[in-house]
Scaffold this motif. Sequence first.
Motif, PDB file in Angstrom:
ATOM      1  N   SER A  40      31.253  38.507  42.845  1.00  0.00           N
ATOM      2  CA  SER A  40      31.929  39.646  42.215  1.00  0.00           C
ATOM      3  C   SER A  40      31.362  39.880  40.819  1.00  0.00           C
ATOM      4  CB  SER A  40      33.436  39.394  42.107  1.00  0.00           C
ATOM      5  OG  SER A  40      33.711  38.508  41.048  1.00  0.00           O
ATOM      6  N   CYS A  41      31.567  41.098  40.336  1.00  0.00           N
ATOM      7  CA  CYS A  41      31.096  41.427  39.001  1.00  0.00           C
ATOM      8  C   CYS A  41      31.880  40.670  37.931  1.00  0.00           C
ATOM      9  CB  CYS A  41      31.148  42.931  38.763  1.00  0.00           C
ATOM     10  SG  CYS A  41      32.796  43.647  38.859  1.00  0.00           S
ATOM     11  N   LYS A  42      33.108  40.257  38.248  1.00  0.00           N
ATOM     12  CA  LYS A  42      33.909  39.519  37.263  1.00  0.00           C
ATOM     13  C   LYS A  42      33.224  38.221  36.862  1.00  0.00           C
ATOM     14  CE  LYS A  42      38.252  41.528  38.730  1.00  0.00           C
ATOM     15  NZ  LYS A  42      39.536  41.344  39.363  1.00  0.00           N
ATOM     16  N   GLU A  43      32.669  37.530  37.839  1.00  0.00           N
ATOM     17  CA  GLU A  43      31.932  36.298  37.548  1.00  0.00           C
ATOM     18  C   GLU A  43      30.674  36.600  36.732  1.00  0.00           C
ATOM     19  OE1 GLU A  43      31.951  33.480  41.239  1.00  0.00           O
ATOM     20  OE2 GLU A  43      32.095  35.561  41.952  1.00  0.00           O
ATOM     21  N   SER A  62      29.483  48.446  38.870  1.00  0.00           N
ATOM     22  CA  SER A  62      30.483  47.390  38.683  1.00  0.00           C
ATOM     23  C   SER A  62      31.756  47.990  38.090  1.00  0.00           C
ATOM     24  CB  SER A  62      29.920  46.289  37.780  1.00  0.00           C
ATOM     25  OG  SER A  62      28.769  45.718  38.330  1.00  0.00           O
ATOM     26  N   GLU A  64      34.824  48.113  38.907  1.00  0.00           N
ATOM     27  CA  GLU A  64      36.048  47.333  38.821  1.00  0.00           C
ATOM     28  C   GLU A  64      36.046  46.380  37.613  1.00  0.00           C
ATOM     29  OE1 GLU A  64      33.360  45.234  41.853  1.00  0.00           O
ATOM     30  OE2 GLU A  64      33.844  47.267  41.309  1.00  0.00           O
ATOM     31  N   CYS A  65      34.887  46.183  37.004  1.00  0.00           N
ATOM     32  CA  CYS A  65      34.766  45.343  35.802  1.00  0.00           C
ATOM     33  C   CYS A  65      34.507  46.167  34.544  1.00  0.00           C
ATOM     34  CB  CYS A  65      33.648  44.337  35.992  1.00  0.00           C
ATOM     35  SG  CYS A  65      33.942  43.203  37.342  1.00  0.00           S
TER      36      CYS A  65
END
Length: 68
Positions: A40-43, A62, A64-65
Motif C-alpha cells: 500500500s501507499c501508506k507503507e 496514491s 488514498e495517501c
Amino acid sequence: MKKYYVNKNAQKNGDHEVHDEYCKYLPDTNNRKYLGEFSSCKEAVAEAKKDYIQSNGCKTCSNECHTQ
C-alpha cells in the motif's frame, strides 16, 4: 505489491510526493529515490518520511495517501 518512489524535489508546498511505478507523473530517474515494494501507499509514504519528513502520496496514483 508495487514499487514506489519518492520525488527528491519538493513541490511548491514542500511535499515530496510518493509515486508508484506506473504513475504518469513518476519523476525522471535523476529526481526520484526508490523506496521499495509495498502492498500500500501508506507503507511507502512512511518509508519516504525517513528521508523527507514532509512526504505525501501523489494525488493521481496514491490518492488514498494524499492529504491537502
